[in-house]
Every structure is written in C-alpha cells, then in structure tokens.
Design a protein around this motif. Structure first.
Motif, mmCIF file in Angstrom:
data_model
loop_
_atom_site.group_PDB
_atom_site.id
_atom_site.type_symbol
_atom_site.label_atom_id
_atom_site.label_comp_id
_atom_site.label_asym_id
_atom_site.label_seq_id
_atom_site.Cartn_x
_atom_site.Cartn_y
_atom_site.Cartn_z
ATOM 1 N N PHE A 143 0.830 -1.205 0.000
ATOM 2 C CA PHE A 143 0.000 0.000 0.000
ATOM 3 C C PHE A 143 0.860 1.248 0.000
ATOM 4 C CE2 PHE A 143 -1.626 3.282 2.947
ATOM 5 C CZ PHE A 143 -2.801 3.646 2.320
ATOM 6 N N GLU A 144 0.479 2.228 -0.835
ATOM 7 C CA GLU A 144 1.093 3.557 -0.814
ATOM 8 C C GLU A 144 -0.022 4.589 -0.877
ATOM 9 O OE1 GLU A 144 4.010 6.549 -3.362
ATOM 10 O OE2 GLU A 144 3.101 4.827 -4.371
ATOM 11 N N SER A 192 -12.640 14.371 1.628
ATOM 12 C CA SER A 192 -11.877 14.169 0.405
ATOM 13 C C SER A 192 -11.461 12.708 0.336
ATOM 14 C CB SER A 192 -10.623 15.041 0.408
ATOM 15 O OG SER A 192 -10.987 16.400 0.368
ATOM 16 N N PRO A 193 -11.475 12.131 -0.846
ATOM 17 C CA PRO A 193 -11.076 10.730 -0.944
ATOM 18 C C PRO A 193 -9.585 10.562 -0.692
ATOM 19 C CG PRO A 193 -11.368 11.648 -3.125
ATOM 20 C CD PRO A 193 -11.816 12.696 -2.144
ATOM 21 N N ILE A 194 -9.229 9.432 -0.158
ATOM 22 C CA ILE A 194 -7.826 9.070 0.011
ATOM 23 C C ILE A 194 -7.482 8.159 -1.153
ATOM 24 C CG2 ILE A 194 -6.161 7.857 1.455
ATOM 25 C CD1 ILE A 194 -7.969 8.815 3.850
ATOM 26 N N VAL A 195 -6.580 8.631 -1.988
ATOM 27 C CA VAL A 195 -6.169 7.886 -3.179
ATOM 28 C C VAL A 195 -4.962 7.047 -2.793
ATOM 29 C CG1 VAL A 195 -5.424 8.060 -5.585
ATOM 30 C CG2 VAL A 195 -6.981 9.782 -4.629
ATOM 31 N N TYR A 196 -4.983 5.792 -3.228
ATOM 32 C CA TYR A 196 -3.852 4.923 -2.916
ATOM 33 C C TYR A 196 -3.505 4.037 -4.099
ATOM 34 C CZ TYR A 196 -7.387 1.324 -1.856
ATOM 35 O OH TYR A 196 -8.442 0.446 -1.916
ATOM 36 N N ARG A 197 -2.286 3.530 -4.015
ATOM 37 C CA ARG A 197 -1.768 2.647 -5.053
ATOM 38 C C ARG A 197 -1.246 1.390 -4.364
ATOM 39 N NH1 ARG A 197 1.542 5.754 -9.025
ATOM 40 N NH2 ARG A 197 2.429 6.642 -7.164
#
Length: 150
Positions: free
Chosen positions: A87-88, A133-138
């Motif tokens: 996860f990042e 606000s959405p938390i965007v992750y990769r």
C-alpha cells in the motif's frame, strides 16, 4: 481440474475488471472488502481510493495487502487472480493525477467490456462522500498468481 493462468491471462483478467476484493490486516484480524480499482499495467500497480476509515488506518499500519479478482461462470468454469503488494497513500498532485487515471481507466474498462458510456465517477463508484476528500492509494504489485477451471 484447477490449472495455472499464464501471466498474460492474469493481466487480461485484471484489465477487463474494475471490482475486486481487497484483503488487508486490521489489528490481529484479516479483512476482505469489495473495492473499485483500476489496473495500471504500465506502472505495475493497482489504483483505488477510499473515504477515511478502518481500511485506510489498517493499511497505513500494515501495508502488505492482496487484491483478488474473479470471473465466475459456474462452479466448474471460473478464473481468478490474486495480486500481492504494498500500500502507498498518495498525496497532492500525484493523488489528483492517479485519481484521474483511475476514473478514465474504469470508464474505459466499462465501455470496452460492457459497452456502457459513463461520464462521472459517481456513475460507477459509491465511495465518494461529500464531507470528506477521498484518500487515493496505489498498490505496488509484488507478485500475481492466477488459477482457472473449465
């Protein structure tokens, strides 16, 4: 008989879908939840987003995660891919760019696989909340395993 998918077949299954099951550790327990995702083949990663909550807190604490995606026609005919990775959490302009990549990618996947043309992120994902606000992750993919039965 269950057999292994070739890596190209795994990539195809990931590319042709946008809903999977995210596995993560929260405290001392495993959790599995459905998520909307985009497979960024070029960067060998999965992009998604979430409202703040248990899933994000847990992945921040223990970043090893899995994503499982399947195509099930029947009990005897199915394909499944398991992605393992890390996860990042993304911030600032990187998060905005990846959210745009996610949105355009999912819309293109839906159009390519279902013939439906969607205009807005809310058309395919209910995760957007007006208050936060959405938390965007990769998820950086470390390995991919695929199985099938026919």
């Amino acid at each position: 008989m269950v057999k292994d998918l070739e890596i190209s077949e795994c990539m195809s299954l990931l590319s042709d879908n946008y809903v999977g099951h995210l596995g993560y550790i929260g405290g001392r327990s495993p959790f599995i939840v459905p998520v909307t995702y985009f497979f960024d083949e070029e960067n060998k990663s999965i992009i998604s987003y979430s409202a703040p909550g248990h899933k994000i807190v847990s992945m921040r604490t223990y970043g090893h995660v899995s994503l499982q995606v399947e195509d099930v026609a029947s009990m005897f005919t199915w394909r499944s891919v398991l992605v393992n990775g890390t996860f990042e959490e993304l911030k600032g302009s990187t998060a905005k760019k990846c959210l745009r990549t996610f949105t355009e990618g999912v819309k293109e996947t839906i159009f390519r696989t279902k013939g439906e043309k969607l205009e807005f992120i809310r058309d395919f994902s209910s995760k957007m909340e007006k208050e936060a606000s959405p938390i965007v992750y990769r998820i950086h993919i470390s390995d991919i395993v695929g199985k099938y039965r026919e």
